[in-house]
Design a protein around this motif. Structure first.
Motif, PDB file in Angstrom:
ATOM      1  N   ASP A   1       0.811  -1.220   0.000  1.00 45.80           N
ATOM      2  CA  ASP A   1       0.000   0.000   0.000  1.00 45.80           C
ATOM      3  C   ASP A   1       0.843   1.268   0.000  1.00 45.80           C
ATOM      4  O   ASP A   1       0.326   2.356  -0.250  1.00 45.80           O
TER       5      ASP A   1
ATOM      6  N   VAL B   1       1.344  -2.516  -7.192  1.00 45.31           N
ATOM      7  CA  VAL B   1      -0.108  -2.457  -7.047  1.00 45.31           C
ATOM      8  C   VAL B   1      -0.438  -2.473  -5.557  1.00 45.31           C
ATOM      9  O   VAL B   1       0.226  -3.149  -4.765  1.00 45.31           O
ATOM     10  N   SER B   2      -1.431  -1.696  -5.152  1.00 42.54           N
ATOM     11  CA  SER B   2      -1.847  -1.687  -3.758  1.00 42.54           C
ATOM     12  C   SER B   2      -2.738  -2.889  -3.473  1.00 42.54           C
ATOM     13  O   SER B   2      -3.244  -3.546  -4.398  1.00 42.54           O
TER      14      SER B   2
ATOM     15  N   GLU C   1      -5.713  -2.868  -2.307  1.00 40.54           N
ATOM     16  CA  GLU C   1      -7.076  -2.583  -2.766  1.00 40.54           C
ATOM     17  C   GLU C   1      -7.215  -2.801  -4.267  1.00 40.54           C
ATOM     18  O   GLU C   1      -8.255  -3.244  -4.752  1.00 40.54           O
ATOM     19  N   GLU C   2      -6.161  -2.485  -5.014  1.00 39.81           N
ATOM     20  CA  GLU C   2      -6.195  -2.633  -6.467  1.00 39.81           C
ATOM     21  C   GLU C   2      -5.963  -4.065  -6.934  1.00 39.81           C
ATOM     22  O   GLU C   2      -6.273  -4.405  -8.077  1.00 39.81           O
TER      23      GLU C   2
ATOM     24  N   GLY D   1      -8.892  -6.447  -8.756  1.00 40.88           N
ATOM     25  CA  GLY D   1      -9.243  -5.992 -10.102  1.00 40.88           C
ATOM     26  C   GLY D   1      -8.112  -6.172 -11.080  1.00 40.88           C
ATOM     27  O   GLY D   1      -8.335  -6.526 -12.246  1.00 40.88           O
ATOM     28  N   TRP D   2      -6.880  -5.950 -10.603  1.00 43.99           N
ATOM     29  CA  TRP D   2      -5.731  -6.104 -11.490  1.00 43.99           C
ATOM     30  C   TRP D   2      -5.551  -7.564 -11.892  1.00 43.99           C
ATOM     31  O   TRP D   2      -5.290  -7.861 -13.054  1.00 43.99           O
TER      32      TRP D   2
ATOM     33  N   THR E   1      -0.278  -4.368   3.571  1.00 44.28           N
ATOM     34  CA  THR E   1      -1.550  -3.938   2.988  1.00 44.28           C
ATOM     35  C   THR E   1      -2.595  -3.781   4.089  1.00 44.28           C
ATOM     36  O   THR E   1      -2.544  -4.491   5.109  1.00 44.28           O
TER      37      THR E   1
END
Length: 252
Positions: A7, A29-30, A32-33, A36-37, A57
């Motif tokens: 994060d 990439v965090s 939260e992402e 979706g990624w 995270t």
């Protein structure tokens, strides 16, 4: 390509800088992402990923378990301090290894190679006649002597070596060298890198080792030694040549 899941922007940027200095593209990439990624990438892009590094995270789900549900690629947990509960939790979620910061990126690469070796996914050394290619960040060798290359050219050579007999397209090589989401570098730069690499290798080896086919891609190939061609093969060549001359004489 190495995927950093954390994060904190500074952590992702720090790992990115260290890996890129030795020629390994990184995408951050965090937490939260992450879901979706993972859903957005295709199988061709997954093949360009070498490992996931999972750090801090602030999400309800376990990122290691989420990654493991999608792929069997190496996953390494990165902790700020030794904590037995955290270590056990990461291993239970499916992590292949857990390390503590600070850690050198070359050690991370060595751990990734060890994980792949245990799974018999890939080797770390490839022999192509007089050429020896390493996939752990070391420069290749020719006739046992170090053959230094710029990091991009070295990464291309490593990728082609690890790809074996399969041909790699320009897009696949680009993803492996620059990453999936590089916006500042055009894909056509790969052709320039390969051209320079071919010239350097040809100058020392005396033959072309990078085989290319239009629309199919690139691969490494060992030189065929003409002296090893059997007598029967040469007889066929001679006979074929004589037949062609006789046919031309008849038609003429």
């Amino acid at each position: 390509m190495i995927i950093i899941v954390d994060d904190r922007d500074l952590v992702r940027q720090g790992f990115s800088g260290m890996f890129q200095r030795i020629g390994y593209p990184v995408y951050g990439v965090s937490g939260e992402e992450l879901p979706g990624w993972l859903e957005s990438i295709c199988s061709n892009e997954i093949e360009s990923i070498e490992a996931f590094l999972v750090g801090q995270t602030n999400i309800d789900f376990c990122p290691v378990a989420k990654i493991r549900s999608i792929t069997k690629l190496p996953v390494i947990g990165v902790l700020e301090q030794n904590s037995l509960p955290d270590i056990l939790q990461l291993f239970e979620a499916g992590a292949d290894d857990v390390v503590r910061k600070p850690i050198h990126v070359r050690e991370i690469l060595a751990r990734i190679a060890a994980i792949r070796r245990r799974r018999e996914v890939t080797r770390t050394v490839f022999e192509y006649g007089r050429l020896r290619v390493y996939t752990d960040g070391r420069d290749p060798e020719i006739d046992g002597k170090c053959f230094p290359l710029p990091r991009r050219e070295r990464r291309i050579l490593e990728y082609l070596a690890s790809n074996g007999e399969r041909r790699a397209t320009r897009s696949q090589i680009y993803n492996a060298v620059y990453g999936l989401f590089e916006q500042d570098v055009e894909e056509c730069v790969i052709e320039s890198h390969i051209s320079k690499l071919r010239k350097k290798l040809r100058k020392v080896l005396g033959y072309e080792i990078i085989d290319s086919k239009r629309f199919l891609g690139y691969r490494l190939a060992i030189k065929v030694d003409q002296s090893s061609v059997g007598e029967s093969d040469r007889d066929v060549e001679i006979a074929s040549g004589s037949f062609g001359q006789d046919l031309q004489a008849t038609l003429g």
